[in-house]
Enzyme design. Sequence first.
Site, PDB file in Angstrom:
ATOM      1  N   LYS A 144     -41.775 -39.481 116.809  1.00 12.85           N
ATOM      2  CA  LYS A 144     -41.691 -38.220 117.555  1.00 12.85           C
ATOM      3  C   LYS A 144     -42.481 -38.339 118.860  1.00 12.85           C
ATOM      4  CE  LYS A 144     -42.923 -33.358 117.206  1.00 12.85           C
ATOM      5  NZ  LYS A 144     -43.389 -32.258 116.376  1.00 12.85           N
ATOM      6  N   GLU A 184     -49.397 -47.484 114.658  1.00  9.45           N
ATOM      7  CA  GLU A 184     -48.692 -48.375 113.731  1.00  9.45           C
ATOM      8  C   GLU A 184     -47.284 -48.682 114.231  1.00  9.45           C
ATOM      9  OE1 GLU A 184     -50.340 -45.632 112.989  1.00  9.45           O
ATOM     10  OE2 GLU A 184     -51.419 -45.802 111.081  1.00  9.45           O
ATOM     11  N   GLY A 238     -42.835 -33.600 112.202  1.00  9.78           N
ATOM     12  CA  GLY A 238     -42.472 -34.935 111.704  1.00  9.78           C
ATOM     13  C   GLY A 238     -42.021 -34.909 110.255  1.00  9.78           C
ATOM     14  N   ARG A 239     -42.737 -34.172 109.417  1.00  6.80           N
ATOM     15  CA  ARG A 239     -42.421 -34.162 107.980  1.00  6.80           C
ATOM     16  C   ARG A 239     -41.199 -33.308 107.664  1.00  6.80           C
ATOM     17  NH1 ARG A 239     -47.204 -31.973 109.323  1.00  6.80           N
ATOM     18  NH2 ARG A 239     -47.648 -29.788 108.900  1.00  6.80           N
ATOM     19  N   GLU A 280     -49.466 -32.548 103.829  1.00 10.87           N
ATOM     20  CA  GLU A 280     -49.781 -32.426 105.258  1.00 10.87           C
ATOM     21  C   GLU A 280     -49.557 -30.969 105.691  1.00 10.87           C
ATOM     22  OE1 GLU A 280     -47.714 -34.664 108.534  1.00 10.87           O
ATOM     23  OE2 GLU A 280     -49.360 -36.060 108.292  1.00 10.87           O
TER      24      GLU A 280
END
Length: 544
Positions: free
Chosen positions: A209, A215, A270-271, A356
Amino acid sequence: MTVDATLTAMAEWEALEAHYGSLEDQSLRNLFAGDPGRAERFAVEAAGLFLDYSKNRITGETVRLLSALARARGVEARRDAMFAGEKINVSEGRAVLHVALRAPRDWKIVVDGEDVIPEVHAVLDRMAAFSDQVRSGAWKGHSGKRIRNVVNIGIGGSHLGPEMAYRALHAFSDRSLTFRFVANVDGAAFTEATQDLDPHETLFIIASKTFTTLETMANAAAARRWALAALVDEKAIARHFVALSTNGEAVEKFGIDTDNMFGFWDWVGGRYSMDSAIGLSTMIAVGPDNFRAMLAGFHAMDEHFRTAPIERNMPMLMGLLAIWYNNFFGAETIGVMPYSANLARFPAYLQQMQMESNGKHVDVEGRHVEVQTGAVYWGEPGTDAQHSFYQLIHQGTKLIPVDMIGFCAPLSPIAEQHDLLMANLFAQAEALAFGKTAEELAAEGSDPKQTPFRVCEGNRPTNMILADRLTPHTLGALVALYEHSAFTQGAIWGIDSFDQWGVELGKVLAKRIVPELTAAAEPALAHDGSTNGLIRRYRRLRAR
Ligand code: F6P
């Protein structure tokens, strides 16, 4: 958006506390014995899912009181505000509109004066055209070979949803294509995922996003080096890399042509993004029609959530039951056990979605919450889990409510094993609820010396979610069910379920530590004694 500071002083909360006192010692055995219509009454159907919640430690009064609490906390108003595009993610000043990602073309949802639905469908159409090209072989790699491998590089919401959905919908996927998912910054993840792939036939999807996540950027750089080592020409990047992001500038800077970028918006968390451009790998795997069927499943559950009264609203009921065990029984965790090998990654996906979202210590106005918030979600597929940790759920001292998920029709041609799977699913819920008494053991002639060890107290609550078959539509409905259950819980607590500030601190500290690990000269360290010692030890032993 304001919320009352004193949740526990509300009459509705106090009524639930008193009611809990009267129900605490009630057993599911008694509740079922005293109420023959219980299973029919505590069941609800929506979007192709059937929920039997009768094996919970509740009565009709519990549902009435929990629903009253939801009304008093303004859960419906908050839900309506979400669907209306209001900025309910208060700490980031953003709308929360994953529901727009699956809204039909003729819908209208306005954010900052602009209808977002045409943009959503424009991206879906571009994704469909691209997916068709890859699936048909029309999209060629730099050396003219067709794409046979798709590697999704992303983490958190840019990984867990795509990986979970690929596995869940494997039966619907194009078997001539190989899919790999790389998340961990541990180089082993990238190396293992690519070691048997031909770079000439490999497409990388860089999913992020923000397009700044450490990472993902490290793995994307590794992918670039790996691809160029074989393809040599920089121009090859345009045929072998696409980006899924909200950050066009960073995508361009990385060297991916923005023509090869599929965008989404800051109002997609994001989730909550597996049904946005982040789902490109899913769409390539199962094809645009199946992807659209998945979106239709999401939307069907959205519509149920938006319109059903609380007492018949599946996600609200699931959310309220989670509150019931968390805040009144003191349960700390919720187990999720899908009786489906294809849903093996579903609990991991849910962990981010739930934890989250609702792992928060202040309410939307920044005041410390008075009660426990988000439960720990965890789980593994049954029947595997039965031979691992179910012992603790059956006879341990902790109360662990469990969601069980099963499908009436198998995906495998080995259909006779499906009956074994489903028999185990039903048996476990029965055993957890009703257990086995000393008297029953004696009547069966069990060795009296073993009796105390063999007694199962029962009274362990479960939700049973059944669907016909694990199809794209079912998966969409199932994910939306848990999204809106998380929403309901967050609205009761009055927290912001859509930010994630807690993960920032660790990211900042890691950035500071990286040069301390890699510097040639011994760095001056100003951490605590433990962290300093660990860094020094690592530097000593770090082998290259
Ligand atoms: O660190 C947490 C997080 O921000 C998640 O919320 C998100 O899903 C993940 O990182 C990945 O973020 P991005 O898609 O921006 O790379």
